[in-house]
Design an enzyme around this catalytic site. Structure first.
Site, PDB file in Angstrom:
ATOM      1  N   CYS A  82       0.833  -1.201   0.000  1.00  0.00           N
ATOM      2  CA  CYS A  82       0.000   0.000   0.000  1.00  0.00           C
ATOM      3  C   CYS A  82       0.870   1.253   0.000  1.00  0.00           C
ATOM      4  O   CYS A  82       1.701   1.432   0.895  1.00  0.00           O
ATOM      5  CB  CYS A  82      -0.925   0.017   1.214  1.00  0.00           C
ATOM      6  SG  CYS A  82      -1.951   1.505   1.298  1.00  0.00           S
ATOM      7  N   HIS A 153       2.047  -6.874  -7.015  1.00  0.00           N
ATOM      8  CA  HIS A 153       1.387  -5.807  -7.766  1.00  0.00           C
ATOM      9  C   HIS A 153       2.418  -5.270  -8.756  1.00  0.00           C
ATOM     10  O   HIS A 153       3.451  -4.744  -8.338  1.00  0.00           O
ATOM     11  CB  HIS A 153       0.931  -4.710  -6.802  1.00  0.00           C
ATOM     12  CG  HIS A 153       0.120  -3.639  -7.448  1.00  0.00           C
ATOM     13  ND1 HIS A 153      -0.686  -2.786  -6.736  1.00  0.00           N
ATOM     14  CD2 HIS A 153      -0.027  -3.261  -8.746  1.00  0.00           C
ATOM     15  CE1 HIS A 153      -1.276  -1.941  -7.563  1.00  0.00           C
ATOM     16  NE2 HIS A 153      -0.890  -2.211  -8.793  1.00  0.00           N
ATOM     17  N   GLY A 188      -2.692  -6.222 -10.926  1.00  0.00           N
ATOM     18  CA  GLY A 188      -2.450  -5.020 -11.720  1.00  0.00           C
ATOM     19  C   GLY A 188      -3.069  -5.120 -13.098  1.00  0.00           C
ATOM     20  O   GLY A 188      -2.635  -5.942 -13.911  1.00  0.00           O
ATOM     21  N   ASP A 189      -4.110  -4.327 -13.352  1.00  0.00           N
ATOM     22  CA  ASP A 189      -4.797  -4.304 -14.653  1.00  0.00           C
ATOM     23  C   ASP A 189      -5.385  -5.661 -15.024  1.00  0.00           C
ATOM     24  O   ASP A 189      -5.402  -6.047 -16.196  1.00  0.00           O
ATOM     25  CB  ASP A 189      -3.852  -3.833 -15.767  1.00  0.00           C
ATOM     26  CG  ASP A 189      -3.434  -2.381 -15.610  1.00  0.00           C
ATOM     27  OD1 ASP A 189      -4.137  -1.647 -14.894  1.00  0.00           O
ATOM     28  OD2 ASP A 189      -2.400  -1.991 -16.193  1.00  0.00           O
ATOM     29  N   ALA A 211      -8.823  -6.288  -8.353  1.00  0.00           N
ATOM     30  CA  ALA A 211      -9.045  -5.337  -7.265  1.00  0.00           C
ATOM     31  C   ALA A 211     -10.067  -4.272  -7.647  1.00  0.00           C
ATOM     32  O   ALA A 211     -11.225  -4.333  -7.241  1.00  0.00           O
ATOM     33  CB  ALA A 211      -7.719  -4.697  -6.854  1.00  0.00           C
TER      34      ALA A 211
END
Length: 362
Positions: A82, A153, A188-189, A211
Site C-alpha cells: 500500500c 502488484h 495489476g490491470d 481489485a
C-alpha cells in the site's frame, strides 16, 4: 484489531470484533457508548475463503493481531504494497519494501507462531522495485521465510492505478516462488476472469487478483460462458440485500454504491446525498426492501424519516426509473421491532446470488 473483543452476533449471524471508540463518541442519555465494529466476517459465506490482510510494522504486534482472527480465517497476509501515506508514514505497507529486514522478521514471526497453532498459511503482497535485480533479491529473501504465497502488484510504489502495470519481471518472480514451493499471484490491470486466465498461462503464475474492477462489479469473477459481466443495476440490488442482511455500516455501504453505480447515471448524485438505507431503497425504487431497510436504519440508530427527502416525488421516481429501479409507492414499516435478519425476508435466492469474489484459480 488489538484490544478488540470477539463475539458472535446472533442478529446478523456474523462474528464481530468490537471495542469502545477511542474518542469523539457521546453516549445517549441514560445509555452507554456503543462499541465500534472493527472487523466482521460471515462464517457461512466466507469460511475457507477469506484471507485476513494486516497492516503492520512490528513482528510482535503482527502476531498479536493475527492470533485474534487466525481461527476464523483461511490465511494471514501482510500488506507490503500500500503506497498511501496513512500506511507508509508508520512504516507499514510499501514502506516495508525499504526495510526488508523488518518485513522478513514479521513474516518469520507469523510463520513460527501462527502456522503451527492454527494450520493456516502466511503470505505477503508486494510491489515491484525499481530494477529487476532489486526485486529478485527481495523475493528470494521473502520466499525463504516460510510463507506459502506471494502476490506481486506489477507497479512500483510511486506508480498510480492510471499507469499501466509493468509485467516484465513477473515470470522471474514466479520462477523464484516456484523454486521455493510458494504460490505466486499477479495483480495489476486484471479486470475479469476471462482476462486473468490467459495472463496466468503467459507468465506462469498460479492466480490473478482482481481489485478495482471487483469494487465496481463483483460479477467480474464470472466467465463469459457463465453469463459474463452483469448489469450494474442487478449488482446494486444484490449488494444492498447483502448489506441489509449483515447490517453493514451505512457509510461503508454508501461508499461502495458510489463505486458500483456509474458516475454518469442520473441516480448517482441522489445516492451520494442519501443518509439512510430507507432513502437509498426509495431512490432506487426497491419497494420490496423498504421495510427491511427501515428496520436496519433503526437498529443502526439512523433516523429513516429525517434523511433529506426530495420534495418532488415525481422527480424521485423518474430518477429511480432511469437507474433501473422499480416504480411504485414506498412502503415503510411502522414497527421498530428488531428481528433476526434471517426472518427479515432479505435472503437471496441461490440463482440470484452474486459470483464468489475469489482469485482466479490455476
Amino acid at each position: 484489531m488489538i484490544g478488540t473483543t470477539r463475539r458472535f452476533n446472533a442478529r446478523t449471524n456474523t462474528i464481530d470484533w468490537t471495542r469502545k471508540p477511542s474518542q469523539g463518541s457521546k453516549a445517549p442519555p441514560g445509555g452507554d457508548v456503543k462499541d465500534s465494529i472493527i472487523y466482521r466476517i460471515h462464517p457461512e459465506k466466507e469460511a475457507g475463503k477469506l484471507i485476513f490482510q494486516i497492516g503492520t510494522s512490528n513482528p510482535d504486534l503482527a502476531v498479536q493481531a493475527a492470533r485474534l482472527v487466525a481461527a476464523d480465517v483461511a490465511g494471514i497476509d501482510v500488506n507490503a504494497g500500500c503506497p498511501k501515506p496513512f500506511s507508509t508514514h508508520d512504516g507499514m505497507g510499501a514502506a516495508l519494501l525499504k526495510t526488508p529486514d523488518k518485513l522478513c522478521a514479521i513474516l518469520e514471526a507469523l510463520v513460527a507462531n501462527i502456522t503451527p497453532e492454527f494450520e493456516i498459511g502466511i503470505s505477503v503482497k508486494i510491489r515491484i522495485l525499481e530494477t529487476a535485480e532489486l526485486t529478485e533479491a527481495l523475493v528470494r529473501r521473502l520466499v525463504a521465510t516460510g510463507i506459502t504465497g506471494l502476490t506481486v502488484h506489477c507497479r512500483t510504489t510511486p506508480m498510480r492505478p492510471r499507469e499501466r502495470a509493468i509485467r516484465g519481471q513477473l515470470r522471474m518472480i514466479a520462477n523464484i516462488c516456484h523454486e521455493a514451493g510458494v504460490a505466486c499471484v499477479m495483480n495489476g490491470d486484471v479486470e475479469s476472469r476471462d482476462s486473468a486466465l490467459p495472463l496466468m498461462e503467459e507468465f506462469g503464475v498460479d492466480g490473478a487478483m482482481i481489485a478495482t474492477q471487483a469494487e465496481k462489479n463483483s460479477s467480474c469473477f464470472q466467465s463469459e460462458s457463465d453469463g459474463g459481466l452483469l448489469p450494474w443495476t442487478e449488482i446494486t440490488k444484490q449488494y444492498i440485500r447483502y448489506a441489509l442482511q449483515v447490517e453493514n455500516k451505512f457509510g461503508n455501504t454508501k461508499f461502495m454504491l458510489t463505486q458500483i453505480i456509474p458516475g454518469k447515471a442520473p441516480v448517482y448524485r441522489e445516492i451520494s446525498a442519501c443518509k439512510s438505507y430507507t432513502r437509498v431503497c426509495e431512490m432506487l425504487g426497491y419497494d420490496d426492501l423498504m421495510e427491511t431497510a427501515r428496520e436496519v436504519d433503526l437498529s443502526l440508530d439512523i433516523d429513516p424519516d429525517n434523511a433529506g427527502k426530495n420534495k418532488n416525488n415525481n422527480k424521485v421516481n423518474a430518477t429511480a426509473l432511469a437507474a433501473g429501479g422499480q416504480m411504485g409507492k414506498s412502503r415503510i414499516a411502522t414497527s421498530s421491532t428488531k428481528k433476526n435478519l434471517s426472518g427479515r425476508a432479505v435472503q437471496i435466492p441461490a440463482e440470484a446470488q452474486a459470483p464468489e469474489a475469489t482469485a482466479a484459480p490455476a
